[in-house]
Design a protein around this motif. Structure first.
Motif, mmCIF file in Angstrom:
data_model
loop_
_atom_site.group_PDB
_atom_site.id
_atom_site.type_symbol
_atom_site.label_atom_id
_atom_site.label_comp_id
_atom_site.label_asym_id
_atom_site.label_seq_id
_atom_site.Cartn_x
_atom_site.Cartn_y
_atom_site.Cartn_z
ATOM 1 N N LEU A 89 0.865 -1.176 0.000
ATOM 2 C CA LEU A 89 0.000 0.000 0.000
ATOM 3 C C LEU A 89 0.899 1.222 0.000
ATOM 4 O O LEU A 89 1.943 1.235 0.642
ATOM 5 N N ARG A 90 0.446 2.268 -0.673
ATOM 6 C CA ARG A 90 1.280 3.453 -0.825
ATOM 7 C C ARG A 90 0.432 4.710 -0.703
ATOM 8 O O ARG A 90 -0.684 4.771 -1.208
ATOM 9 N N VAL A 91 1.004 5.698 -0.033
ATOM 10 C CA VAL A 91 0.428 7.044 0.039
ATOM 11 C C VAL A 91 1.476 8.000 -0.503
ATOM 12 O O VAL A 91 2.626 7.995 -0.058
ATOM 13 N N THR A 92 1.092 8.803 -1.461
ATOM 14 C CA THR A 92 1.988 9.814 -2.008
ATOM 15 C C THR A 92 1.156 10.944 -2.608
ATOM 16 O O THR A 92 -0.004 10.742 -2.965
ATOM 17 N N GLY A 93 1.757 12.102 -2.702
ATOM 18 C CA GLY A 93 1.120 13.215 -3.390
ATOM 19 C C GLY A 93 1.438 13.224 -4.869
ATOM 20 O O GLY A 93 0.976 14.088 -5.604
ATOM 21 N N ARG A 94 2.251 12.250 -5.318
ATOM 22 C CA ARG A 94 2.653 12.161 -6.725
ATOM 23 C C ARG A 94 1.666 11.288 -7.489
ATOM 24 O O ARG A 94 1.394 10.160 -7.107
ATOM 25 N N PHE A 95 1.134 11.792 -8.588
ATOM 26 C CA PHE A 95 0.231 11.004 -9.417
ATOM 27 C C PHE A 95 1.006 9.836 -10.020
ATOM 28 O O PHE A 95 2.047 10.013 -10.646
ATOM 29 N N GLU A 96 0.463 8.625 -9.836
ATOM 30 C CA GLU A 96 1.103 7.425 -10.378
ATOM 31 C C GLU A 96 0.131 6.541 -11.153
ATOM 32 O O GLU A 96 0.575 5.778 -12.008
ATOM 33 N N LEU A 102 -4.706 11.123 -3.907
ATOM 34 C CA LEU A 102 -3.459 11.859 -3.683
ATOM 35 C C LEU A 102 -3.419 12.428 -2.271
ATOM 36 O O LEU A 102 -4.407 12.970 -1.774
ATOM 37 N N ALA A 103 -2.269 12.314 -1.646
ATOM 38 C CA ALA A 103 -2.083 12.894 -0.317
ATOM 39 C C ALA A 103 -2.207 14.415 -0.418
ATOM 40 O O ALA A 103 -1.750 15.012 -1.399
ATOM 41 N N PRO A 104 -2.797 15.044 0.582
ATOM 42 C CA PRO A 104 -3.051 16.494 0.497
ATOM 43 C C PRO A 104 -1.793 17.354 0.515
ATOM 44 O O PRO A 104 -1.858 18.524 0.154
ATOM 45 N N TRP A 105 -0.659 16.795 0.899
ATOM 46 C CA TRP A 105 0.560 17.599 0.943
ATOM 47 C C TRP A 105 1.219 17.769 -0.422
ATOM 48 O O TRP A 105 2.129 18.555 -0.570
ATOM 49 N N GLY A 106 0.743 17.071 -1.425
ATOM 50 C CA GLY A 106 1.230 17.273 -2.778
ATOM 51 C C GLY A 106 2.585 16.651 -3.025
ATOM 52 O O GLY A 106 3.080 15.825 -2.258
ATOM 53 N N TYR A 107 3.192 17.115 -4.123
ATOM 54 C CA TYR A 107 4.440 16.523 -4.584
ATOM 55 C C TYR A 107 5.216 17.518 -5.446
ATOM 56 O O TYR A 107 4.630 18.356 -6.130
ATOM 57 N N GLY A 108 6.531 17.391 -5.437
ATOM 58 C CA GLY A 108 7.388 18.176 -6.329
ATOM 59 C C GLY A 108 7.325 19.663 -6.053
ATOM 60 O O GLY A 108 7.362 20.097 -4.899
ATOM 61 N N ASP A 109 7.205 20.452 -7.102
ATOM 62 C CA ASP A 109 7.144 21.905 -6.934
ATOM 63 C C ASP A 109 5.895 22.336 -6.171
ATOM 64 O O ASP A 109 5.872 23.410 -5.575
ATOM 65 N N ALA A 110 4.857 21.499 -6.170
ATOM 66 C CA ALA A 110 3.609 21.814 -5.465
ATOM 67 C C ALA A 110 3.579 21.230 -4.051
ATOM 68 O O ALA A 110 2.570 21.348 -3.353
ATOM 69 N N PHE A 111 4.678 20.598 -3.611
ATOM 70 C CA PHE A 111 4.721 20.012 -2.271
ATOM 71 C C PHE A 111 4.565 21.105 -1.216
ATOM 72 O O PHE A 111 5.190 22.152 -1.304
ATOM 73 N N ASP A 112 3.725 20.843 -0.216
ATOM 74 C CA ASP A 112 3.470 21.815 0.846
ATOM 75 C C ASP A 112 3.641 21.122 2.199
ATOM 76 O O ASP A 112 2.728 20.456 2.692
ATOM 77 N N ALA A 113 4.814 21.281 2.807
ATOM 78 C CA ALA A 113 5.117 20.625 4.079
ATOM 79 C C ALA A 113 4.153 21.048 5.180
ATOM 80 O O ALA A 113 3.927 20.291 6.131
ATOM 81 N N ALA A 114 3.548 22.217 5.060
ATOM 82 C CA ALA A 114 2.589 22.679 6.071
ATOM 83 C C ALA A 114 1.339 21.798 6.102
ATOM 84 O O ALA A 114 0.597 21.824 7.077
ATOM 85 N N ARG A 115 1.109 21.008 5.049
ATOM 86 C CA ARG A 115 -0.068 20.133 4.992
ATOM 87 C C ARG A 115 0.227 18.729 5.522
ATOM 88 O O ARG A 115 -0.667 17.889 5.564
ATOM 89 N N LEU A 116 1.475 18.474 5.910
ATOM 90 C CA LEU A 116 1.810 17.179 6.503
ATOM 91 C C LEU A 116 1.226 17.087 7.906
ATOM 92 O O LEU A 116 1.265 18.071 8.659
#
Length: 172
Positions: A89-96, A102-116
């Motif tokens: 099982l996997r949780v990520t903000g990266r579309f795969e 998608l995890a609410p904290w996003g991924y890459g340039d759109a990653f938002d650590a404040a949402r962790l």
């Protein structure tokens, strides 16, 4: 921040072993791993685990295709009835994959650590400030869950924009 990782040391050597014979890995054979024993403190382990399980319940998706399942089962055929169930099982903000939450904290340039969630944010901050490790921008937090003795993390190439360094925190 360090420009390069600290040298391979006795703690790394103590924890890294070759499969399947268990022989230690020496510095000349180390692919770049560093080990930080106690990275997750005993007093926070239950909270981090509960947070990860909650994220898996809310945003988790299987990471095993039919082709992968068959491949993994064939690789473990020699174990007979004792072979563990193939599961990831996997949780990520990266579309795969289509249909993947998608995890609410996003991924890459759109990653938002404040949402962790705070337990994951705390570990991310700790990884970013760990002594002796080279760091880049935090671009992803992914949770990979395996159960029943199926612990598998295959070598793979992450997107180039993610940078050259990955931090893996094993909880169980």
């Amino acid at each position: 921040l360090a420009a390069a990782h600290r040298p391979f040391d006795d703690a790394d050597r103590h924890h890294l072993r070759r499969a399947p014979d268990g022989a230690p890995v020496d510095a000349s054979s180390n692919p770049g791993l560093r080990v930080l024993p106690g990275f997750v403190r005993p007093d926070e382990a239950a909270e981090v685990e509960a947070c990860a399980r909650d994220a898996l319940d809310r945003f988790g998706a299987t990471h095993v295709s039919r082709a992968h399942r068959k491949f993994f089962e064939d690789q473990m055929a020699h174990l007979g009835p004792d072979a563990p169930e193939v599961n990831m099982l996997r949780v990520t903000g990266r579309f795969e994959a289509a249909g993947q939450p998608l995890a609410p904290w996003g991924y890459g340039d759109a990653f938002d650590a404040a949402r962790l969630p705070e337990p994951l944010a705390r570990l991310a901050r700790r990884a970013q400030t760990a002594d002796g490790l080279a760091h880049g921008a935090l671009r992803d937090v992914t949770i990979n869950y395996r159960k029943d003795g199926f612990f598998r993390l295959d070598g793979h190439v992450d997107p180039l924009a993610d940078g050259p360094n990955v931090c893996i925190v094993g909880l169980l």
